[in-house]
Design a protein around this motif. Sequence first.
Motif, PDB file in Angstrom:
ATOM      1  N   GLU A  90     -37.861  35.279  27.709  1.00 17.34           N
ATOM      2  CA  GLU A  90     -37.207  35.766  26.482  1.00 17.34           C
ATOM      3  C   GLU A  90     -36.082  34.850  26.039  1.00 17.34           C
ATOM      4  OE1 GLU A  90     -37.883  40.611  26.763  1.00 17.34           O
ATOM      5  OE2 GLU A  90     -36.178  39.704  27.786  1.00 17.34           O
ATOM      6  N   GLU A  91     -35.482  34.162  27.013  1.00 21.05           N
ATOM      7  CA  GLU A  91     -34.340  33.308  26.685  1.00 21.05           C
ATOM      8  C   GLU A  91     -34.747  31.911  26.212  1.00 21.05           C
ATOM      9  OE1 GLU A  91     -32.091  33.576  30.274  1.00 21.05           O
ATOM     10  OE2 GLU A  91     -31.162  35.469  29.693  1.00 21.05           O
ATOM     11  N   LEU A  92     -36.059  31.598  26.276  1.00 19.45           N
ATOM     12  CA  LEU A  92     -36.503  30.284  25.790  1.00 19.45           C
ATOM     13  C   LEU A  92     -36.280  30.191  24.282  1.00 19.45           C
ATOM     14  CD1 LEU A  92     -39.878  29.760  27.684  1.00 19.45           C
ATOM     15  CD2 LEU A  92     -37.704  28.614  28.105  1.00 19.45           C
ATOM     16  N   ALA A  93     -35.832  29.011  23.855  1.00 21.84           N
ATOM     17  CA  ALA A  93     -35.502  28.854  22.429  1.00 21.84           C
ATOM     18  C   ALA A  93     -36.724  29.032  21.533  1.00 21.84           C
ATOM     19  CB  ALA A  93     -34.897  27.467  22.206  1.00 21.84           C
ATOM     20  N   SER A  94     -37.883  28.590  22.021  1.00 21.28           N
ATOM     21  CA  SER A  94     -39.061  28.630  21.147  1.00 21.28           C
ATOM     22  C   SER A  94     -39.818  29.959  21.229  1.00 21.28           C
ATOM     23  CB  SER A  94     -39.998  27.477  21.511  1.00 21.28           C
ATOM     24  OG  SER A  94     -40.291  27.520  22.893  1.00 21.28           O
ATOM     25  N   VAL A  95     -39.331  30.879  22.060  1.00 21.19           N
ATOM     26  CA  VAL A  95     -40.009  32.184  22.174  1.00 21.19           C
ATOM     27  C   VAL A  95     -39.203  33.235  21.416  1.00 21.19           C
ATOM     28  CG1 VAL A  95     -40.659  34.018  23.778  1.00 21.19           C
ATOM     29  CG2 VAL A  95     -41.110  31.640  24.353  1.00 21.19           C
ATOM     30  N   SER A  96     -39.850  33.870  20.459  1.00 25.28           N
ATOM     31  CA  SER A  96     -39.117  34.859  19.657  1.00 25.28           C
ATOM     32  C   SER A  96     -39.317  36.286  20.168  1.00 25.28           C
ATOM     33  CB  SER A  96     -39.525  34.762  18.192  1.00 25.28           C
ATOM     34  OG  SER A  96     -40.910  34.897  18.070  1.00 25.28           O
ATOM     35  N   ASP A 248     -42.012  30.828  17.721  1.00 29.88           N
ATOM     36  CA  ASP A 248     -41.774  30.396  16.336  1.00 29.88           C
ATOM     37  C   ASP A 248     -41.649  28.881  16.273  1.00 29.88           C
ATOM     38  OD1 ASP A 248     -39.440  30.220  17.672  1.00 29.88           O
ATOM     39  OD2 ASP A 248     -38.365  31.716  16.486  1.00 29.88           O
ATOM     40  N   ALA A 249     -42.086  28.213  17.345  1.00 30.80           N
ATOM     41  CA  ALA A 249     -42.015  26.744  17.328  1.00 30.80           C
ATOM     42  C   ALA A 249     -43.080  26.195  16.388  1.00 30.80           C
ATOM     43  CB  ALA A 249     -42.272  26.217  18.736  1.00 30.80           C
ATOM     44  N   TYR A 259     -43.328  24.176  29.523  1.00 34.65           N
ATOM     45  CA  TYR A 259     -42.679  25.194  30.346  1.00 34.65           C
ATOM     46  C   TYR A 259     -43.730  26.027  31.100  1.00 34.65           C
ATOM     47  CZ  TYR A 259     -40.093  29.382  31.676  1.00 34.65           C
ATOM     48  OH  TYR A 259     -39.553  30.424  32.398  1.00 34.65           O
ATOM     49  N   LEU A 260     -44.765  26.449  30.381  1.00 35.45           N
ATOM     50  CA  LEU A 260     -45.804  27.275  30.994  1.00 35.45           C
ATOM     51  C   LEU A 260     -46.529  26.500  32.097  1.00 35.45           C
ATOM     52  CD1 LEU A 260     -47.296  29.002  27.814  1.00 35.45           C
ATOM     53  CD2 LEU A 260     -45.679  29.957  29.452  1.00 35.45           C
ATOM     54  N   ALA A 261     -46.763  25.196  31.855  1.00 36.37           N
ATOM     55  CA  ALA A 261     -47.433  24.373  32.856  1.00 36.37           C
ATOM     56  C   ALA A 261     -46.549  24.235  34.094  1.00 36.37           C
ATOM     57  CB  ALA A 261     -47.751  23.002  32.272  1.00 36.37           C
ATOM     58  N   GLU A 262     -45.255  24.051  33.860  1.00 34.17           N
ATOM     59  CA  GLU A 262     -44.318  23.897  34.977  1.00 34.17           C
ATOM     60  C   GLU A 262     -44.303  25.152  35.847  1.00 34.17           C
ATOM     61  OE1 GLU A 262     -39.557  24.007  35.449  1.00 34.17           O
ATOM     62  OE2 GLU A 262     -40.295  23.100  33.599  1.00 34.17           O
ATOM     63  N   LYS A 263     -44.384  26.315  35.200  1.00 32.36           N
ATOM     64  CA  LYS A 263     -44.349  27.590  35.927  1.00 32.36           C
ATOM     65  C   LYS A 263     -45.730  27.990  36.449  1.00 32.36           C
ATOM     66  CE  LYS A 263     -40.035  28.888  35.427  1.00 32.36           C
ATOM     67  NZ  LYS A 263     -39.194  29.313  36.552  1.00 32.36           N
ATOM     68  N   GLU A 264     -46.730  27.185  36.103  1.00 32.61           N
ATOM     69  CA  GLU A 264     -48.120  27.459  36.494  1.00 32.61           C
ATOM     70  C   GLU A 264     -48.648  28.767  35.907  1.00 32.61           C
ATOM     71  OE1 GLU A 264     -48.413  27.202  40.754  1.00 32.61           O
ATOM     72  OE2 GLU A 264     -48.451  25.026  40.700  1.00 32.61           O
ATOM     73  N   TYR A 265     -48.139  29.107  34.711  1.00 31.20           N
ATOM     74  CA  TYR A 265     -48.682  30.282  34.019  1.00 31.20           C
ATOM     75  C   TYR A 265     -49.953  29.853  33.281  1.00 31.20           C
ATOM     76  CZ  TYR A 265     -44.054  32.401  34.706  1.00 31.20           C
ATOM     77  OH  TYR A 265     -42.904  32.890  35.238  1.00 31.20           O
ATOM     78  N   LEU A 266     -50.875  30.769  33.163  1.00 26.02           N
ATOM     79  CA  LEU A 266     -52.114  30.466  32.445  1.00 26.02           C
ATOM     80  C   LEU A 266     -52.057  31.028  31.033  1.00 26.02           C
ATOM     81  CD1 LEU A 266     -54.753  31.408  35.183  1.00 26.02           C
ATOM     82  CD2 LEU A 266     -53.900  29.131  34.599  1.00 26.02           C
ATOM     83  N   VAL A 267     -52.560  30.239  30.072  1.00 33.05           N
ATOM     84  CA  VAL A 267     -52.669  30.748  28.699  1.00 33.05           C
ATOM     85  C   VAL A 267     -54.090  31.245  28.521  1.00 33.05           C
ATOM     86  CG1 VAL A 267     -52.516  30.189  26.255  1.00 33.05           C
ATOM     87  CG2 VAL A 267     -50.953  29.119  27.875  1.00 33.05           C
TER      88      VAL A 267
END
Lengths: 408, 124
Positions: A90-96, A248-249, A259-267
Amino acid sequence: MVMGLLFRLLRQNISLWQLFGFLVVNLLGGVIVLCGVQAMMDFSSFTTGEDQLLSKGSMVISKPVKTSNTIAGLFGLRPSFSSAEIKELEELASVSAVGEFVTLKFEVNAAFAIGDARIRTDIFLDAVPDEFVMKDYTPLGSGMSRWSAGLNSDTIPIIVPRNYINLYNYGFATSKGLPQLSDELISVFPIKLFFGSEYGNVVYNARICGFSNKLNTILVPWDFLNAMNARYAPNESSAPARLVLTTDASEFDRSIFDYLAEKEYLVEGDASHVRLQSFVYTMLWVVIGVGFLFSLLAFLLLVVSVLLLIEKNKEKIYNLFSIGYGVGVIAWTYQIMTLVADLTVWVLAAVMATIIYPMFSGFMANVSPGFVPVPLWNVWLFALLSALFFAALHSAVVYCQVRKVCKV
Amino acid sequence: MFQDLRLFPELSAMDNIMLKNRLAGYATEDAVKEMLARVGLGNYLDTPCGRMSFGQQQRVAFVRALCQPFDFILLDEPVSHLDKDNAAVMSAILRERQLKDGAGVIVTSIGYRLPYEYDAVYSL
């Protein structure tokens, strides 16, 4: 009659070679711009228009399932997002916005019939907060006016992954000789949902009211699922295994993917598809930019031509002004010429784009089933607006120059 | 009426005059033709001004100058390239118009002067 005399006087010294150059360069630029714009609209409609659930810029993420998770799963531990991880997102700048998926915590199975085949199967249901469902989303099918349901609803709207329908249409139906189903037909299919837990059983009617490419689950309205969990599984609780993000990026901002790749989250869906989409958008912008550059050069060429023409006819213009003609009337003669030139070239460009573009869109339709080109009248509208835009600029240049000659 | 006439050489005598006349909406086409005939250009209606002598062009410019309403008319060397007979005709036409409209007439000249009933003559 007067305008006829003015035209006879002021059209003299027109350089046909300069006009021809303007025509060729502007036609080239116009066709490139128009095809690029149409491709952009087609591509945009193809990549975002068909997804009826999640708005552009949103994505579903989950954690990868590893062998250790499988073993942990035997003891009731599943990969999920902690509240700290959610807060960090939630605190990521590009995540609204970040929304949690809620899962139905007790058994449900669905029954439906296709032709003679009667199918009853265990299924799973999830829900996301309603604000992540597109605001202009209109459910498919009869009787559905909005994306909402409660415990007292007669019919529950559900959204299924587009893959399910493709799997049926291109796999199951083809191999079993069953009819392929359109979106509209599927939406009127009666489905029964049987819910059961130690707290009771209940049956609801359901209708498929939309499809999504961005998730791999079956979705029901948020209020309905939470109410069902509260009534039939009041003591169950679990952390969310999936999250929905709205970013909103811009299309070119890759930081969220890094960021997602670094955390190993899957899209969910296909992340490379999103990257490819971004690449295609970039290429289309480059193509449109090149076309616009040609158009700009052609615009400047016509400006130079008209300025030269006015310079050559300077004496006549001044004499006309001396015998009583206003700057506006004299300028109008040249403005008409530029308007006709601009309209002609953009109409020709639209005609050529209308002829050329379907060759490309035909190819796209062949390689991508489901690709439906946006109507070509957009090209005509864009061409008309471009012609008027450039004609307005030309008119302003002409007026200023004629005024300068008349020394007003 | 300009000293350098400011006619358009590629246009005929008639077109040059009509270019002004239609702007002002003053005289009928027949009236224009009649004036041209009176100044001796009845056979030159369709002749491009570029092919006329300067004297003929002066008369075209003179007729054009009359194709508009005015309270004052300023004629800058209107007869510098005309003979006495043509100057007399122009003078008569101008006088008729002056009396009709009650307008003022100002004429400049170097050397040969438009024959007219001047109220005052200034030598600079």
